[in-house]
Scaffold this motif. Structure first.
Motif: not given
Length: 173
Positions: A113, A116, A141, A145-146, A158
């Motif tokens: 996180y 990213w 997140y 992922g996002p 990331p």
């Protein structure tokens, strides 16, 4: 239903440990500490813990306590590109997560996180803080992922291969 990263990490207690340790690591790093050279909020550690909690599936602690999350993006905006400092910050955060004793797989997810967010949303406005929309929310997140706040043209990994002791997160690694 799978627990959130926030829950798997250990909840607010873990976010507070990570935030405290991040602050120690950041101030000790010669590159990262530059970001704090003009001072920082007295409650920076609490603000970061609340932001991490909200971003990783916990309570809306940051938004409720501190208001508009766009403020965070504005603090990081208008400083140009600083890839070397970003890489050092990602490595310092990975050390903080390890020192805070966050269990796997949450430790890896927290580090991913941070990588990213550092290379994506927090780097999305290098020219001006004015370009951050007032409606900008917390960059969320999850395990995959996002979950929100995509950044146009942001295609960086990331950070899944970051070694906090040896890798600064750069492509040359």
């Amino acid at each position: 239903m799978r627990r959130s990263i926030y829950e798997a990490a250990g909840g607010m207690d873990a976010m507070e440990r990570v935030a405290r340790q991040w602050h120690v690591e950041a101030l000790a790093d010669p590159l990262v500490s530059h970001a704090f050279s003009h001072g920082y909020a007295e409650d920076h550690v609490d603000r970061l813990a609340c932001y991490l909690a909200e971003a990783l599936g916990g309570p809306e602690a940051y938004s409720r306590r501190y208001g508009a999350p766009a403020h965070v993006d504005r603090l990081h905006a208008g400083n140009g590109s600083h890839e070397e400092m970003d890489a050092a910050a990602i490595a310092a955060f990975a050390r903080a997560v390890r020192a805070a004793a966050v269990p796997e797989p949450a430790a890896r997810a927290l580090t991913d996180y941070w990588a990213w967010a550092t290379r994506g949303p927090m780097a999305a406005h290098p020219d001006s803080a004015a370009s951050v929309p007032a409606s900008q929310g917390v960059h969320r997140y999850g395990w995959g992922g996002p979950l929100s706040s995509p950044v146009p043209d942001q295609d960086s990994d990331p950070g899944t291969d970051i070694d906090p002791d040896t890798d600064t997160g750069s492509a040359e690694g």
